[in-house]
Design a protein around this motif. Sequence first.
Motif, PDB file in Angstrom:
ATOM      1  N   PHE A   1     -19.439  15.860   6.966  1.00 30.85           N
ATOM      2  CA  PHE A   1     -20.076  16.156   5.692  1.00 30.85           C
ATOM      3  C   PHE A   1     -19.646  15.222   4.576  1.00 30.85           C
ATOM      4  O   PHE A   1     -20.053  15.390   3.444  1.00 30.85           O
ATOM      5  CB  PHE A   1     -19.801  17.613   5.295  1.00 30.85           C
ATOM      6  N   GLN A   2     -18.823  14.246   4.891  1.00 32.17           N
ATOM      7  CA  GLN A   2     -18.424  13.307   3.863  1.00 32.17           C
ATOM      8  C   GLN A   2     -19.541  12.295   3.612  1.00 32.17           C
ATOM      9  O   GLN A   2     -20.162  11.804   4.546  1.00 32.17           O
ATOM     10  CB  GLN A   2     -17.131  12.577   4.258  1.00 32.17           C
ATOM     11  N   ASN A   3     -19.816  12.012   2.366  1.00 31.48           N
ATOM     12  CA  ASN A   3     -20.832  11.020   1.996  1.00 31.48           C
ATOM     13  C   ASN A   3     -20.187   9.855   1.259  1.00 31.48           C
ATOM     14  O   ASN A   3     -20.695   9.364   0.258  1.00 31.48           O
ATOM     15  CB  ASN A   3     -21.913  11.668   1.126  1.00 31.48           C
ATOM     16  N   TRP A   4     -19.058   9.406   1.791  1.00 31.85           N
ATOM     17  CA  TRP A   4     -18.327   8.329   1.148  1.00 31.85           C
ATOM     18  C   TRP A   4     -19.074   7.005   1.216  1.00 31.85           C
ATOM     19  O   TRP A   4     -19.835   6.737   2.149  1.00 31.85           O
ATOM     20  CB  TRP A   4     -16.965   8.147   1.814  1.00 31.85           C
ATOM     21  N   THR A   5     -18.827   6.198   0.235  1.00 31.78           N
ATOM     22  CA  THR A   5     -19.309   4.820   0.198  1.00 31.78           C
ATOM     23  C   THR A   5     -18.128   3.938  -0.162  1.00 31.78           C
ATOM     24  O   THR A   5     -17.055   4.423  -0.562  1.00 31.78           O
ATOM     25  CB  THR A   5     -20.408   4.647  -0.865  1.00 31.78           C
ATOM     26  N   VAL A   6     -18.310   2.641  -0.039  1.00 34.54           N
ATOM     27  CA  VAL A   6     -17.258   1.709  -0.471  1.00 34.54           C
ATOM     28  C   VAL A   6     -16.936   1.954  -1.937  1.00 34.54           C
ATOM     29  O   VAL A   6     -15.767   1.965  -2.350  1.00 34.54           O
ATOM     30  CB  VAL A   6     -17.698   0.256  -0.226  1.00 34.54           C
ATOM     31  N   GLU A   7     -17.982   2.193  -2.740  1.00 32.85           N
ATOM     32  CA  GLU A   7     -17.787   2.398  -4.175  1.00 32.85           C
ATOM     33  C   GLU A   7     -16.988   3.672  -4.450  1.00 32.85           C
ATOM     34  O   GLU A   7     -16.080   3.688  -5.298  1.00 32.85           O
ATOM     35  CB  GLU A   7     -19.138   2.463  -4.888  1.00 32.85           C
ATOM     36  N   SER A   8     -17.289   4.751  -3.717  1.00 26.71           N
ATOM     37  CA  SER A   8     -16.599   6.014  -3.980  1.00 26.71           C
ATOM     38  C   SER A   8     -15.127   5.958  -3.583  1.00 26.71           C
ATOM     39  O   SER A   8     -14.308   6.715  -4.106  1.00 26.71           O
ATOM     40  CB  SER A   8     -17.292   7.169  -3.237  1.00 26.71           C
ATOM     41  N   GLN A   9     -14.780   5.067  -2.652  1.00 27.77           N
ATOM     42  CA  GLN A   9     -13.408   4.997  -2.156  1.00 27.77           C
ATOM     43  C   GLN A   9     -12.600   3.861  -2.758  1.00 27.77           C
ATOM     44  O   GLN A   9     -11.421   3.706  -2.451  1.00 27.77           O
ATOM     45  CB  GLN A   9     -13.416   4.862  -0.627  1.00 27.77           C
ATOM     46  N   THR A  10     -13.212   3.063  -3.616  1.00 25.70           N
ATOM     47  CA  THR A  10     -12.508   1.896  -4.172  1.00 25.70           C
ATOM     48  C   THR A  10     -11.291   2.296  -4.995  1.00 25.70           C
ATOM     49  O   THR A  10     -10.257   1.603  -4.976  1.00 25.70           O
ATOM     50  CB  THR A  10     -13.481   1.059  -5.026  1.00 25.70           C
ATOM     51  N   SER A  11     -11.375   3.412  -5.697  1.00 24.83           N
ATOM     52  CA  SER A  11     -10.232   3.824  -6.514  1.00 24.83           C
ATOM     53  C   SER A  11      -9.007   4.104  -5.650  1.00 24.83           C
ATOM     54  O   SER A  11      -7.871   3.831  -6.054  1.00 24.83           O
ATOM     55  CB  SER A  11     -10.586   5.057  -7.349  1.00 24.83           C
ATOM     56  N   GLY A  12      -9.219   4.645  -4.450  1.00 26.53           N
ATOM     57  CA  GLY A  12      -8.099   4.865  -3.540  1.00 26.53           C
ATOM     58  C   GLY A  12      -7.472   3.570  -3.079  1.00 26.53           C
ATOM     59  O   GLY A  12      -6.239   3.439  -3.028  1.00 26.53           O
TER      60      GLY A  12
ATOM     61  N   THR B   1     -25.291  30.755   6.285  1.00 26.39           N
ATOM     62  CA  THR B   1     -24.298  29.920   5.612  1.00 26.39           C
ATOM     63  C   THR B   1     -24.216  28.527   6.233  1.00 26.39           C
ATOM     64  O   THR B   1     -23.969  27.542   5.530  1.00 26.39           O
ATOM     65  CB  THR B   1     -22.918  30.588   5.634  1.00 26.39           C
ATOM     66  N   ILE B   2     -24.428  28.420   7.538  1.00 31.56           N
ATOM     67  CA  ILE B   2     -24.402  27.106   8.174  1.00 31.56           C
ATOM     68  C   ILE B   2     -25.582  26.262   7.702  1.00 31.56           C
ATOM     69  O   ILE B   2     -25.448  25.053   7.462  1.00 31.56           O
ATOM     70  CB  ILE B   2     -24.371  27.250   9.708  1.00 31.56           C
ATOM     71  N   ASP B   3     -26.745  26.875   7.527  1.00 31.29           N
ATOM     72  CA  ASP B   3     -27.894  26.130   7.004  1.00 31.29           C
ATOM     73  C   ASP B   3     -27.612  25.601   5.594  1.00 31.29           C
ATOM     74  O   ASP B   3     -28.057  24.510   5.225  1.00 31.29           O
ATOM     75  CB  ASP B   3     -29.140  27.019   6.997  1.00 31.29           C
ATOM     76  N   LEU B   4     -26.866  26.376   4.801  1.00 31.44           N
ATOM     77  CA  LEU B   4     -26.485  25.917   3.471  1.00 31.44           C
ATOM     78  C   LEU B   4     -25.626  24.660   3.574  1.00 31.44           C
ATOM     79  O   LEU B   4     -25.774  23.707   2.787  1.00 31.44           O
ATOM     80  CB  LEU B   4     -25.734  27.035   2.734  1.00 31.44           C
ATOM     81  N   LYS B   5     -24.720  24.632   4.560  1.00 32.24           N
ATOM     82  CA  LYS B   5     -23.853  23.465   4.763  1.00 32.24           C
ATOM     83  C   LYS B   5     -24.660  22.242   5.183  1.00 32.24           C
ATOM     84  O   LYS B   5     -24.357  21.122   4.764  1.00 32.24           O
ATOM     85  CB  LYS B   5     -22.809  23.755   5.837  1.00 32.24           C
ATOM     86  N   ILE B   6     -25.643  22.446   6.044  1.00 33.51           N
ATOM     87  CA  ILE B   6     -26.453  21.318   6.492  1.00 33.51           C
ATOM     88  C   ILE B   6     -27.192  20.702   5.312  1.00 33.51           C
ATOM     89  O   ILE B   6     -27.247  19.469   5.170  1.00 33.51           O
ATOM     90  CB  ILE B   6     -27.435  21.772   7.592  1.00 33.51           C
ATOM     91  N   LYS B   7     -27.730  21.534   4.434  1.00 32.78           N
ATOM     92  CA  LYS B   7     -28.393  21.007   3.230  1.00 32.78           C
ATOM     93  C   LYS B   7     -27.413  20.236   2.360  1.00 32.78           C
ATOM     94  O   LYS B   7     -27.753  19.179   1.801  1.00 32.78           O
ATOM     95  CB  LYS B   7     -29.036  22.154   2.449  1.00 32.78           C
ATOM     96  N   LEU B   8     -26.187  20.733   2.262  1.00 35.09           N
ATOM     97  CA  LEU B   8     -25.162  20.022   1.477  1.00 35.09           C
ATOM     98  C   LEU B   8     -24.892  18.649   2.082  1.00 35.09           C
ATOM     99  O   LEU B   8     -24.841  17.643   1.377  1.00 35.09           O
ATOM    100  CB  LEU B   8     -23.884  20.848   1.433  1.00 35.09           C
ATOM    101  N   GLY B   9     -24.710  18.609   3.408  1.00 35.43           N
ATOM    102  CA  GLY B   9     -24.396  17.348   4.078  1.00 35.43           C
ATOM    103  C   GLY B   9     -25.514  16.325   3.987  1.00 35.43           C
ATOM    104  O   GLY B   9     -25.261  15.117   3.989  1.00 35.43           O
ATOM    105  N   LEU B  10     -26.757  16.799   3.918  1.00 34.34           N
ATOM    106  CA  LEU B  10     -27.896  15.899   3.835  1.00 34.34           C
ATOM    107  C   LEU B  10     -28.266  15.541   2.401  1.00 34.34           C
ATOM    108  O   LEU B  10     -29.245  14.834   2.159  1.00 34.34           O
ATOM    109  CB  LEU B  10     -29.109  16.527   4.543  1.00 34.34           C
ATOM    110  N   GLY B  11     -27.479  16.045   1.452  1.00 30.04           N
ATOM    111  CA  GLY B  11     -27.747  15.756   0.049  1.00 30.04           C
ATOM    112  C   GLY B  11     -28.960  16.475  -0.499  1.00 30.04           C
ATOM    113  O   GLY B  11     -29.624  15.992  -1.426  1.00 30.04           O
ATOM    114  N   GLN B  12     -29.259  17.664   0.060  1.00 34.86           N
ATOM    115  CA  GLN B  12     -30.452  18.416  -0.340  1.00 34.86           C
ATOM    116  C   GLN B  12     -30.134  19.530  -1.316  1.00 34.86           C
ATOM    117  O   GLN B  12     -30.995  20.358  -1.628  1.00 34.86           O
ATOM    118  CB  GLN B  12     -31.157  18.968   0.902  1.00 34.86           C
ATOM    119  N   LEU B  13     -28.901  19.596  -1.793  1.00 29.77           N
ATOM    120  CA  LEU B  13     -28.534  20.593  -2.796  1.00 29.77           C
ATOM    121  C   LEU B  13     -28.288  19.897  -4.145  1.00 29.77           C
ATOM    122  O   LEU B  13     -27.824  18.760  -4.170  1.00 29.77           O
ATOM    123  CB  LEU B  13     -27.275  21.355  -2.374  1.00 29.77           C
TER     124      LEU B  13
END
Length: 492
Positions: free
Chosen positions: A190-201, A480-492
Amino acid sequence: MLVRTVILISSFSAFALGAPTAQPSDTATSGSPTTTIKNGTYQGIYLEPFKQDAYLGMRFAQAPVGELRFRHPQSLNATWSGAANATEYGLGCAAAEDCLTINVVKPSAAAANLPVLVWNFGGGFVGGYSGDAAFNGSYLVQKSVELEKPIIFVSYNSGGFSVHSQAAAYGGRDDGLFRGLIIDSGLMAFQNWTVESQTSGYDAIVASANCTTAMDQLACLRAMPIAAFRTAAATGYSGVYYPVPDGNFFQEPIMKAYQKGAFVKVPAILGATIDDGTSGFLAPTGLNNDTAFQAALFDSFKLFALTTSNATIASFMDAYPNDPALGAPINSGEGVVSSGLQDKRSFAIFNDMVHGATRYATARRAAFQPDSVFSYRFAQLPQNQTMDAGVTHGSELAYVFGIQDRDSVAAAGGSYLGTRASDNTLSAEIMLAWINFVNNGNPNPSEEERFWPPYGRKALNFVWKSNASHVDRDDYREHTIDLKIKLGLGQL
């Protein structure tokens, strides 16, 4: 010796079956088996109790040290005369930087052209080790010989890169490297990391290492002693370490790749334990009130580059009320766990993240291959497991490996197979299914003896439990699992 390949990866684990490879020549004796590859000859060790030859700690790439730190593994370019020692496991990558080694265990009297099971351990990129006593492949190989379906077991040290990511590499390009997958103990995708989001780390680690002003920051990091670098990394960054899409090998987040159908389509088994999110690795703990819970939820979603809008956080607060009976471990009643009054609520959210990603991956694979994708849920509480954890992440692996040397596993801090007769029976059933899959791409002994139907379009799931294994529809915690799938797909 090695002809067909399968991969099993744990803790986000998987099998993969691969294309024919060149056969090294083998010479086995009861004392010291040897095998010859392009680089030279290795001398292994004969495992008398199992009637097996083991070749341990063989390098598969140049040591990733100095100028090779933070680079792709480079082909092993050394040759040698005589027989190099291959009788002990190499060090794990958490213990040593020079760790890229591979291990092979085979029946001593094995014919050529056997299927190969390749184990890629999990560990969340911070732990794991191919020589872990809990993942001793000798019992699987022994069982395969007893069943007259012999296999070869391979394990290797690496960063534990997800088999899902391997299957989606280069946009799902099929290079014929494997012919099947088994994804054990869940998928946290469910992580939607990008190079930009992780650059601060990255910047924080560079600063902690005093490399910020260096002309070449990577060269500065490569020049550091490994102990000093690890200290700087631990001091400078407290987040988690996972791969991010690079636009080449790893082109997009796994959930998005599954959405597009951009993955290698091979027979697969995918599953999770019923309490996969209680391990404490990802779920925040020590939560005793709504304020702490809400803050932890916001921080966790931010860490994984997920939507943190007020509406999204509120929807999760509503979907997961402060009712211990609805939390995880699942069906554990109204009691709370010792770590925090609302930790069962937190565990339930991360539990459903694992199940949500696993369900979505299974459904997407089954859409292309309805008759060769198999789903499971592991529901057997291990012997002496605490109710705080329930049937937690990795609980099925002791049954998959069927290890009888419980003292060695316990001494290494691993989860070992129980001593109950029902544990041995369940383990034998699971080992049979996995060995069948390695041989035939199907966990069933034959069509006439089919006990585990494919996921198909009916979304069927096999539940593993001592004396009570059964098939059901894959609608476990559906809302609740369907809610998670929407979160992971960026649909929330």
